[in-house]
Design an enzyme around this catalytic site. Structure first.
Site, short mmCIF file in Angstrom:
data_model
loop_
_atom_site.label_atom_id
_atom_site.label_comp_id
_atom_site.label_asym_id
_atom_site.label_seq_id
_atom_site.Cartn_x
_atom_site.Cartn_y
_atom_site.Cartn_z
N TYR A 168 49.97 28.22 64.97
CA TYR A 168 50.67 28.59 63.74
C TYR A 168 51.64 29.73 64.02
CZ TYR A 168 51.54 30.08 58.96
OH TYR A 168 52.16 30.42 57.79
N ASP A 169 51.15 30.74 64.71
CA ASP A 169 52.00 31.90 65.00
C ASP A 169 53.22 31.50 65.83
OD1 ASP A 169 50.31 33.46 63.61
OD2 ASP A 169 49.28 34.30 65.36
N SER A 192 47.26 35.36 24.04
CA SER A 192 45.96 35.87 24.50
C SER A 192 44.84 35.09 23.80
CB SER A 192 45.85 37.36 24.27
OG SER A 192 46.19 37.66 22.97
N GLU A 228 36.56 27.09 32.32
CA GLU A 228 37.09 27.74 33.53
C GLU A 228 36.53 29.14 33.62
OE1 GLU A 228 41.33 27.80 33.05
OE2 GLU A 228 41.40 25.67 32.54
N LYS A 250 36.74 32.97 33.63
CA LYS A 250 37.75 33.93 33.16
C LYS A 250 37.90 34.96 34.27
CE LYS A 250 39.11 36.59 29.10
NZ LYS A 250 39.27 37.91 29.67
N ASP A 270 39.10 38.04 36.35
CA ASP A 270 39.42 39.40 35.93
C ASP A 270 40.52 40.00 36.81
OD1 ASP A 270 39.33 41.64 34.44
OD2 ASP A 270 37.47 42.43 35.29
N GLU A 315 46.60 33.72 37.42
CA GLU A 315 45.98 35.04 37.49
C GLU A 315 46.07 35.55 38.93
OE1 GLU A 315 44.85 35.86 34.50
OE2 GLU A 315 43.51 37.59 34.79
N TYR A 372 46.32 28.25 36.00
CA TYR A 372 45.48 27.59 35.00
C TYR A 372 46.22 27.07 33.78
CZ TYR A 372 45.35 32.51 33.43
OH TYR A 372 45.67 33.78 33.06
N LYS A 377 38.49 25.54 26.76
CA LYS A 377 39.77 25.03 26.27
C LYS A 377 39.61 23.58 25.83
CE LYS A 377 42.25 27.87 29.60
NZ LYS A 377 43.10 27.92 30.81
N LYS A 422 32.59 35.83 26.70
CA LYS A 422 32.47 36.90 27.70
C LYS A 422 31.10 36.92 28.36
CE LYS A 422 35.29 40.18 25.35
NZ LYS A 422 35.01 41.37 24.70
N CYS A 430 8.68 68.30 50.19
CA CYS A 430 8.88 66.84 50.21
C CYS A 430 7.76 66.14 49.46
CB CYS A 430 8.92 66.36 51.66
SG CYS A 430 8.93 64.56 51.80
N CYS A 454 5.48 64.19 52.09
CA CYS A 454 4.67 64.80 53.15
C CYS A 454 4.44 66.30 52.96
CB CYS A 454 5.30 64.54 54.52
SG CYS A 454 6.83 65.45 54.75
N CYS A 506 14.22 66.62 53.78
CA CYS A 506 12.90 66.87 54.32
C CYS A 506 13.06 66.91 55.84
CB CYS A 506 11.95 65.74 53.94
SG CYS A 506 10.47 65.73 54.96
N CYS A 551 7.12 62.25 58.52
CA CYS A 551 7.10 62.03 57.07
C CYS A 551 6.97 60.53 56.80
CB CYS A 551 8.38 62.58 56.45
SG CYS A 551 8.61 62.10 54.74
S1 IVH Z 1 44.08 30.86 29.39
C1 IVH Z 1 46.60 30.43 25.87
N1 IVH Z 1 42.48 30.76 31.44
O1 IVH Z 1 42.22 36.18 30.15
C2 IVH Z 1 45.86 30.50 27.14
N2 IVH Z 1 43.20 32.89 30.68
O2 IVH Z 1 43.53 36.89 26.91
C3 IVH Z 1 45.66 31.87 27.51
N3 IVH Z 1 42.35 34.76 32.01
O3 IVH Z 1 44.89 38.07 30.09
C4 IVH Z 1 45.07 32.13 28.79
N4 IVH Z 1 41.21 33.56 33.43
O4 IVH Z 1 45.01 36.59 32.05
C5 IVH Z 1 43.17 31.55 30.60
N5 IVH Z 1 41.09 30.52 33.28
C6 IVH Z 1 41.78 31.30 32.44
C7 IVH Z 1 41.78 32.71 32.57
C8 IVH Z 1 42.51 33.48 31.66
C9 IVH Z 1 41.58 34.77 33.08
C10 IVH Z 1 42.87 35.99 31.35
C11 IVH Z 1 44.32 35.96 31.03
C12 IVH Z 1 44.44 36.80 29.77
C13 IVH Z 1 43.06 36.88 29.27
C14 IVH Z 1 42.95 36.21 27.93
#
Ligand code: IVH
Length: 690
Positions: free
Chosen positions: A60-61, A106, A137, A139, A141, A198, A250, A314, A338, A432, A435, A448, A454
């Protein structure tokens, strides 16, 4: 793009000899560049999207370097979407604002199951349908971004911002390895495609980055999310290129043709086009299935390389989505369920003192059991007396407990209660608890001094000795180690090798088979690698990394044992604290005896190939200003690879200050301290690049 991959000789290159660039005609160069780009993109795809590389890194390199060479020799064929553009571009002054191609909405969210049931009921009622398919899916972070492709080429990308306008992070996104700069021309790829995804940093990448930042006196990031957000908004994309960012897609924000009416189907297309999706996505048809999915992810949560904070549910059918519509900024067809927070409030029952393997006395809070992020927690470490004082924690207090990643639970803070009557303040015992030896203070720590006499330190040291990254004695867990010490069968690690199968049979819970297993797993560890053995000894300040550094420098245990304090100190990365600890360890009588008995037991340490003296060994570098040919990280890596050290501020230990364009205040400081100042050319000469 060639239709049949086999037409491209670089996809599976045989003998790779390249015609010198200067002998190529323009058309020939152009053709080779196109084929190389296609091949490299194909291998990026196999590596990052399919997780199934088919050529060696070396091959690859070679392809990559050849492409770079040709792009340099034939600048007229350069392209901003060439795979060579994943290494960053010159810095910008600020991030420009860009409008999103569609609002980035959101999600409504809840922790409580009832609210999720309400969402499901709402969906059924408002669509009039009983059987609805959902896509669930993780979520992720991280931070949400828009990524736009035109004609299959990556055009630009932006942060979410306020959902309508975000910041232009095009150059930074380009450096993210799993992000394709050119999509694969599979059936149905829209000409215009704006996606939502994300950007994430793995927990490991985050910890690595923080270690670097601390070494350079920079503020560490609080969590992987902040690290990803901070990195992706950098002004210098070259500094993003070497950071471990990842991206998952996503959602489609806008496209010029309908891809499918099912979200699930759309997600199936993504990877075929070269867009990475999360492998944990799933389609479900009932609330029970959704609930089980969430429980499974909570179980897996700590094993995953990146952080999740819930699941997203969803509605799969895009027609139904339209029917359900959007309210304020939240779609009514999606919901985030959550995960239990990793912070929780509970009460401290008592503060006890635990003695660790190195003799450090640590206050530990015994808690009313509480679930934190899906795990029951009943104790939390308080590190040392100062920390208990600073946080002012006493028995009976209400406290907030946090469990970050796979880290041991900690008390974040005390939660005040009005008019409460509080317990006694904590103070360290004078002797201690294991001991009874009088303790000694060393900075913030209480120790200690009894060492291996000990019992608490004995147990701790045996457990450490046997642990996976040390000697890896597979079946000797904490319980067995404790029994062996309590029964007086083992006082130090060497004793383990003098026990027979019969001895183990006398332990609680042992039968013939388990006794044989333990006996054999001890025998198996008689030929440890030097670095593991050093680490297993449990010398203060000698973690796995330092053990490796020492092993590589000295090659044998004898050489380390005989090294002088000065010689240890002259080792890159070894400071006075470590050098002193190592030096003293090998001078102590009990330790020498244990080492002698380990030898007698037949332990034969594998020698490590000693590294030749390196050209920059013992030299400390500081960089200031911008170098022309190297980013700061690259220059630092070069120094380290040649045995030198790179630090962030000028001190009496600095040997060289390398000054690039626009040097900062370090220059003045270096002059004051009489540090040798090098320009880029001098530096290159020193590292042998000139
Ligand atoms: S769907 C309308 N899917 O969660 C659809 N969001 O407010 C909106 N997030 O900041 C988002 N994983 O960045 C969706 N599998 C996922 C997600 C996801 C993380 C975050 C997104 C947003 C917050 C939702």
């Amino acid at each position: 793009m060639a239709k049949r991959k086999n037409d491209n000789p670089y996809i599976y290159p045989g003998d790779m000899s390249f015609t010198p660039a200067k002998d190529l005609k323009d058309e020939e160069a152009k053709k080779e560049i196109d084929l190389l780009r296609e091949a490299i993109e194909h291998h990026n795809y196999l590596y990052y999207i399919e997780d199934n590389p088919r050529i060696s890194d070396y091959t690859y390199d070679r392809l990559f370097n050849r492409l770079q060479e040709l792009e340099e020799a034939f600048p007229q064929f350069r392209s901003s979407t060439s795979p060579t553009c994943k290494v960053g571009a010159p810095p910008v002054d600020e991030l420009k604002k860009v409008e999103h191609t569609a609002p980035m909405l959101s999600l409504n969210s809840a922790l409580d199951e009832g609210e999720v049931r309400d969402f499901i009921t709402f969906v059924k009622r408002n669509t009039g349908m009983k059987d609805i398919l959902y896509v669930v899916e993780p979520k992720l972070d991280g931070l949400s971004v828009e990524v736009v492709y035109e004609g299959g080429f990556f055009k630009y990308g932006s942060t979410r911002g306020d959902g309508i306008t975000g910041e232009d992070i095009t150059e930074n996104l380009k450096t993210i390895k799993p992000l394709s700069l050119r999509l694969r021309d599979n059936a149905g790829l829209p000409g215009f495609l704006a996606l939502r995804g994300e950007v994430l940093m793995s927990r490991e990448g985050f910890q690595r980055l923080n270690r670097q930042r601390i070494e350079r006196n920079e503020e560490p990031f609080a969590n992987p999310r902040n690290a990803a957000a901070g990195t992706v908004r950098q002004l210098d994309s070259r500094k993003v290129a070497d950071k471990p960012l990842d991206i998952f897609f996503y959602d489609v924000l806008r496209s010029d043709r309908e891809i499918s009416r099912s979200h699930w189907e759309i997600l199936q297309k993504f990877p075929r086009w070269g867009l990475k999706t999360n492998p944990l996505n799933k389609r479900c048809s009932s609330f029970e299935e959704i609930r089980n999915y969430r429980l499974e992810l909570i179980e897996k949560r700590d094993e995953l390389p990146y952080e999740l904070d819930g699941i997203v549910i969803k509605v799969d059918d895009l027609m139904l989505r339209e029917q359900l519509g959007t309210r304020q900024r939240n779609p009514r067809w999606a919901f985030a369920w959550k995960f239990p927070p990793k912070k929780e409030i509970t009460r401290v029952r008592d503060i006890v003192v635990q003695v660790g393997r190195t003799g450090i006395l640590a206050p530990v809070a015994l808690l009313d059991p509480v679930e934190v992020g899906g795990v029951t927690v009943s104790r939390a470490t308080l590190h040392n007396e100062d920390e208990v004082k600073r946080k002012d924690i006493r028995g009976g207090d209400r406290v907030r407990v946090i469990r970050a990643g796979d880290v041991i639970p900690e008390i974040l803070e005390r939660v005040d209660e009005e008019g409460e009557k509080r317990g006694k303040t904590f103070s360290m015992p004078g002797s201690c608890p294991a001991c009874n030896t009088k303790v000694v203070k060393e900075g913030a720590y209480t120790l200690c001094p009894a060492g291996l006499t000990c019992p608490a330190q004995r147990v701790g040291r045996i457990i450490h000795f046997a642990s996976r990254n040390a000697m890896n004695i597979e079946t000797l867990g904490e319980k067995n180690a404790r029994q062996l010490v309590e029964r007086g069968m083992v006082k130090d690690p060497a004793d383990l090798y003098f026990l027979s199968e019969k001895d183990f049979l006398s332990l609680n819970g042992f039968a013939e088979k388990s006794a044989r297993n333990l006996y054999q797993s001890i025998l198996k560890t008689k030929n440890p690698a030097l670095d593991r053995f050093l680490y297993a000894l449990g010398i203060r300040h000698v973690g796995e990394h330092v053990a490796r550094v020492l092993a590589r420098k000295y090659g044998s245990l004898e050489a380390i044992q005989n090294a002088s304090f000065e010689d240890l100190l002259a080792t890159p990365e070894i400071g006075p604290e470590i050098a002193e600890s190592v030096f003293n360890f090998f001078r102590e009588k009990t330790n020498r005896e244990i080492l002698a008995r380990l030898k007698e037991a037949g332990i034969e340490i594998q020698r490590v190939e000693k590294i030749k003296k390196q050209p920059l060994e013992g030299k400390t570098f500081v960089f200031t200003g911008e170098l022309e040919k190297y980013t700061r990280e690259e220059a630092q890596q070069i120094v380290e690879s040649l045995g030198g050290r790179a630090t962030s501020s000028v001190s009496g230990n600095t040997d060289y200050l390398v000054a690039g364009r626009n040097p900062g205040s370090k220059m003045q400081k270096a002059r004051e301290k009489g540090v040798t100042i090098l320009n880029e050319e001098d530096f290159e000469r020193l590292i042998g690049a000139k």
